[in-house]
Design an enzyme around this catalytic site. Structure first.
Site, PDB file in Angstrom:
ATOM      1  N   HIS A  13       5.007   4.288 -12.898  1.00 26.21           N
ATOM      2  CA  HIS A  13       3.755   3.595 -12.578  1.00 26.21           C
ATOM      3  C   HIS A  13       3.589   3.567 -11.056  1.00 26.21           C
ATOM      4  O   HIS A  13       4.549   3.809 -10.326  1.00 26.21           O
ATOM      5  CB  HIS A  13       3.799   2.160 -13.108  1.00 26.21           C
ATOM      6  CG  HIS A  13       3.638   2.074 -14.598  1.00 26.21           C
ATOM      7  ND1 HIS A  13       2.639   1.349 -15.203  1.00 26.21           N
ATOM      8  CD2 HIS A  13       4.343   2.636 -15.609  1.00 26.21           C
ATOM      9  CE1 HIS A  13       2.735   1.462 -16.523  1.00 26.21           C
ATOM     10  NE2 HIS A  13       3.764   2.238 -16.793  1.00 26.21           N
ATOM     11  N   VAL A  39      -1.829   6.688 -12.325  1.00 25.25           N
ATOM     12  CA  VAL A  39      -2.598   6.589 -11.080  1.00 25.25           C
ATOM     13  C   VAL A  39      -3.882   5.815 -11.359  1.00 25.25           C
ATOM     14  O   VAL A  39      -4.671   6.213 -12.229  1.00 25.25           O
ATOM     15  CB  VAL A  39      -2.973   7.987 -10.527  1.00 25.25           C
ATOM     16  CG1 VAL A  39      -3.675   7.839  -9.177  1.00 25.25           C
ATOM     17  CG2 VAL A  39      -1.759   8.884 -10.409  1.00 25.25           C
ATOM     18  N   GLY A  97      -0.610  -0.451  -6.892  1.00 24.15           N
ATOM     19  CA  GLY A  97      -1.556  -0.748  -5.820  1.00 24.15           C
ATOM     20  C   GLY A  97      -1.343   0.118  -4.601  1.00 24.15           C
ATOM     21  O   GLY A  97      -0.598   1.091  -4.628  1.00 24.15           O
ATOM     22  N   ASP A 144      -2.797   1.071 -21.430  1.00 22.24           N
ATOM     23  CA  ASP A 144      -1.912   0.799 -20.298  1.00 22.24           C
ATOM     24  C   ASP A 144      -1.604  -0.704 -20.264  1.00 22.24           C
ATOM     25  O   ASP A 144      -2.526  -1.524 -20.412  1.00 22.24           O
ATOM     26  CB  ASP A 144      -2.631   1.238 -19.014  1.00 22.24           C
ATOM     27  CG  ASP A 144      -1.757   1.175 -17.787  1.00 22.24           C
ATOM     28  OD1 ASP A 144      -0.529   1.325 -17.909  1.00 22.24           O
ATOM     29  OD2 ASP A 144      -2.321   0.993 -16.675  1.00 22.24           O
ATOM     30  N   THR A 198      -5.266   3.109  -8.495  1.00 23.11           N
ATOM     31  CA  THR A 198      -5.884   2.626  -7.258  1.00 23.11           C
ATOM     32  C   THR A 198      -6.629   3.728  -6.503  1.00 23.11           C
ATOM     33  O   THR A 198      -7.745   3.508  -6.009  1.00 23.11           O
ATOM     34  CB  THR A 198      -4.795   2.010  -6.354  1.00 23.11           C
ATOM     35  OG1 THR A 198      -4.175   0.947  -7.075  1.00 23.11           O
ATOM     36  CG2 THR A 198      -5.369   1.462  -5.065  1.00 23.11           C
TER      37      THR A 198
HETATM   38  P1  13P Z   1      -1.553   2.615  -8.900  1.00 25.41           P
HETATM   39  O1  13P Z   1      -2.734   1.719  -8.928  1.00 25.41           O
HETATM   40  O2  13P Z   1      -0.609   2.289  -7.794  1.00 25.41           O
HETATM   41  O3  13P Z   1      -1.942   4.053  -8.890  1.00 25.41           O
HETATM   42  O4  13P Z   1      -0.729   2.362 -10.250  1.00 25.41           O
HETATM   43  C1  13P Z   1      -1.397   2.534 -11.462  1.00 25.41           C
HETATM   44  C2  13P Z   1      -0.550   2.178 -12.606  1.00 25.41           C
HETATM   45  O5  13P Z   1       0.658   2.262 -12.562  1.00 25.41           O
HETATM   46  C3  13P Z   1      -1.237   1.746 -13.826  1.00 25.41           C
HETATM   47  O6  13P Z   1      -0.349   1.341 -14.819  1.00 25.41           O
END
Ligand code: 13P
Length: 278
Positions: A204, A227, A178, A82, A229
């Site tokens: 994302h 996902v 986030g 990622d 956070t």
């Molecule tokens: P979130 O932390 O908002 O779920 O996003 C995660 C993300 O897009 C990782 O690349």
């Protein structure tokens, strides 16, 4: 089954009209929680880690842990880098055995983004799928915010996809990284981007988005939703609650197991929200 190529997850999902969750791991508990949810739902999935979250483990430990756990799962699972920010990140993930990568050069001007995305793709063996990003996604991924927060420009999409040869395109259409309970996808913009893109899209910032929007993403040729956070908060909350309930708690294994269960619940819920028809 063992880890599969990212292409297999993409092909399985696009042929069945499914959306793959792409869940960020950091450690053993998170990995175990994600894997259990994959087993429970049977939906092809990416497990991923960003360089910012591999500072403790390195990519090799993440690979070993994920590969060992998914060996006993009869569902396609790919291990994805990622937000690779440099060609060195890509090389390191490939060296560890990752089966899909993201080159995030979205902070660079358009032509440099294309150039770096091409170079990253050239490093990849034929079975490794490549995600590139056009537009800067807002919010923070760990302590890293975007250098530029800009919506994806649909007029640049066809050219970008064509020149980079990417397999998946990450887009900025109102999604933010986030915890942002007010985040919303601009579906008109997402539609315009979809119509210009010959490859499936990636969203994302899956944690804060409204459930009804997440459940409709397959209609916009979205194949992957990230996902992170939600999982991290589930783990930290479990430990915090255990300590608040009993400041003398010493059973690390019991609290760790509760964290795995909490993460499984979050991931399973997300997979079902992304795939309401399945
Ligand atoms: P979130 O932390 O908002 O779920 O996003 C995660 C993300 O897009 C990782 O690349």
């Amino acid at each position: 089954m063992g880890l599969v190529s990212g292409y297999e997850v993409i092909a399985e999902c696009t042929s069945k009209g499914m959306v793959a969750g792409s869940f960020n791991t950091t450690n053993l508990e998170t990995t175990m929680g994600i894997a259990q949810a994959i087993e429970n739902t049977g939906v092809p999935t990416f497990i991923q880690v960003a360089p910012t979250n591999a500072v403790l483990s390195g990519f090799e430990y993440i690979y070993d842990m994920v590969a060992r756990r998914v060996a006993s799962i009869d569902v396609p699972v790919a291990l994805h880098l990622d937000h690779g920010r440099s060609l060195d990140d890509v090389r390191a993930a490939l060296g560890a055995g990752f089966t899909s990568i993201m080159m995030d050069a979205s902070a660079y001007p358009f032509e440099e983004n294309i150039d770096l995305s091409i170079q990253a793709a050239q490093l990849c063996p034929a079975e490794v799928s490549v995600e590139a990003e056009l537009g800067g996604i807002g919010g923070k991924e760990d302590d890293h915010g975007p250098e530029r927060e800009t919506a994806t420009d649909p007029s640049q999409v066809a050219d970008f996809v064509d020149k980079t040869g990417c397999d998946m395109l990450a887009v900025s259409v109102g999604n933010v990284h986030g915890f942002h309970p007010d985040a919303r996808i601009d579906t008109d913009l997402l539609r315009a981007v979809q119509e210009a893109s010959s490859v499936p899209l990636v969203i994302h910032g899956g944690s804060g988005l409204p459930h009804e929007q997440l459940g409709a993403l397959a209609e916009y040729n979205v194949v992957k939703v990230n996902v992170a956070t939600d999982l991290r908060m589930a783990m930290i909350r479990t430990f915090g609650e255990a300590y608040t309930a009993n400041p003398n708690e010493y059973s690390l294994i019991r609290v760790s197991q509760s964290a795995v269960t909490a993460i499984t619940e979050v991931v399973e819920e997300r997979i079902r929200i992304f795939n309401p028809k399945f």
